[in-house]
Write an enzyme that holds these catalytic residues in place. Structure first.
Site, PDB file in Angstrom:
ATOM      1  N   GLU A  46     -26.699 -44.707 -11.810  1.00 17.92           N
ATOM      2  CA  GLU A  46     -27.170 -43.547 -11.041  1.00 17.92           C
ATOM      3  C   GLU A  46     -26.658 -42.285 -11.714  1.00 17.92           C
ATOM      4  O   GLU A  46     -25.454 -42.105 -11.876  1.00 17.92           O
ATOM      5  CB  GLU A  46     -26.644 -43.654  -9.613  1.00 17.92           C
ATOM      6  CG  GLU A  46     -26.708 -42.387  -8.801  1.00 17.92           C
ATOM      7  CD  GLU A  46     -25.889 -42.480  -7.511  1.00 17.92           C
ATOM      8  OE1 GLU A  46     -25.613 -41.416  -6.919  1.00 17.92           O
ATOM      9  OE2 GLU A  46     -25.516 -43.595  -7.120  1.00 17.92           O
ATOM     10  N   LYS A 135     -27.000 -46.636   1.991  1.00 19.96           N
ATOM     11  CA  LYS A 135     -25.690 -46.344   1.410  1.00 19.96           C
ATOM     12  C   LYS A 135     -24.779 -45.842   2.528  1.00 19.96           C
ATOM     13  O   LYS A 135     -25.005 -44.760   3.076  1.00 19.96           O
ATOM     14  CB  LYS A 135     -25.880 -45.283   0.317  1.00 19.96           C
ATOM     15  CG  LYS A 135     -24.664 -44.483  -0.070  1.00 19.96           C
ATOM     16  CD  LYS A 135     -25.073 -43.402  -1.064  1.00 19.96           C
ATOM     17  CE  LYS A 135     -24.151 -42.216  -1.028  1.00 19.96           C
ATOM     18  NZ  LYS A 135     -24.561 -41.175  -2.004  1.00 19.96           N
TER      19      LYS A 135
END
Length: 219
Positions: A46, A135
């Site tokens: 990411e 998340k």
């Protein structure tokens, strides 16, 4: 896990369960970093959108690691950032918050979102509106017991622990029910990057992968 399982590229994450969070890393270091992570067993990355030249990094990594890694954009806070990340070739978005417009945009463009949430209501809202996984952030403030408590009513929602995850506590998040972890400074160590100690980063990556393989529940 159904939404991720349908995507052969997302399987890179499901095979390893660890996403390094690359924030504030200089462009000239990102390939060496990615290579060290890859050699350590990592198959997803990411790049946060508040990193200088993030779109260019995403494009370069997509080219350099084509078919070998799942490359996404993190800290996607605005629609402008989402569009920029899509144009750069990001394969998934990670957000710190629940933004339904970004989830909708991702779904429309066949991208996954790992949506940041904290409360049960936020978690359910994100997932019901199309997030591929949620998340749970910031996990250091909540602890692994919070993940365990969520499993009863929300065991069908894939959760990823982010915020303060290290080699010392990663196992407990997997054991509590997380399908994966997002790891920042304890893996993407900027001091090690600045001195060029990518061998050490590779070693830490290997340790995280080992923990995931020993503790993650198969889905």
């Amino acid at each position: 896990m159904e939404r991720l399982n349908k995507d052969s590229e997302a399987r890179h994450f499901l095979d390893t369960r660890v996403i390094p969070i690359v924030r504030g890393v200089a462009s000239e270091h990102v390939y060496l970093l990615a290579n060290a992570l890859y050699n350590g067993g990592i198959r997803a990355m990411e790049i946060t959108m508040n990193t200088e030249n993030a779109p260019q990094m995403i494009t370069a990594l997509r080219t350099q690691f084509a078919e070998r890694m799942w490359i996404g954009a993190g800290t996607v806070l605005t629609m402008g950032e989402a569009k920029s990340a899509l144009e750069a070739g990001a394969q998934f978005f990670v957000t710190p918050n629940v933004d339904l417009s970004i989830i909708e945009f991702a779904v429309e463009n066949n991208l996954h979102t790992l949506t940041g949430a904290m409360t049960p209501s936020e978690i359910v809202t994100a997932y019901e509106n199309g997030a591929s996984a949620v998340k749970v952030f910031p996990i250091r403030s909540l602890g692994s017991s919070y993940i365990r408590d969520l499993q009863g009513p929300m065991g069908h929602i894939p959760l990823i622990a982010v915020g303060g995850v290290s080699v010392d506590n990663a196992a407990e998040y997997f054991q509590s029910g997380c399908v994966g972890i997002g790891v920042g400074g304890s893996l993407v160590n900027r001091k090690l990057i600045e001195v060029g100690d990518f061998a050490r980063i590779q070693q830490v990556a290997s340790r995280f992968i080992e923990i995931a393989r020993q503790n993650a529940v198969s889905n």
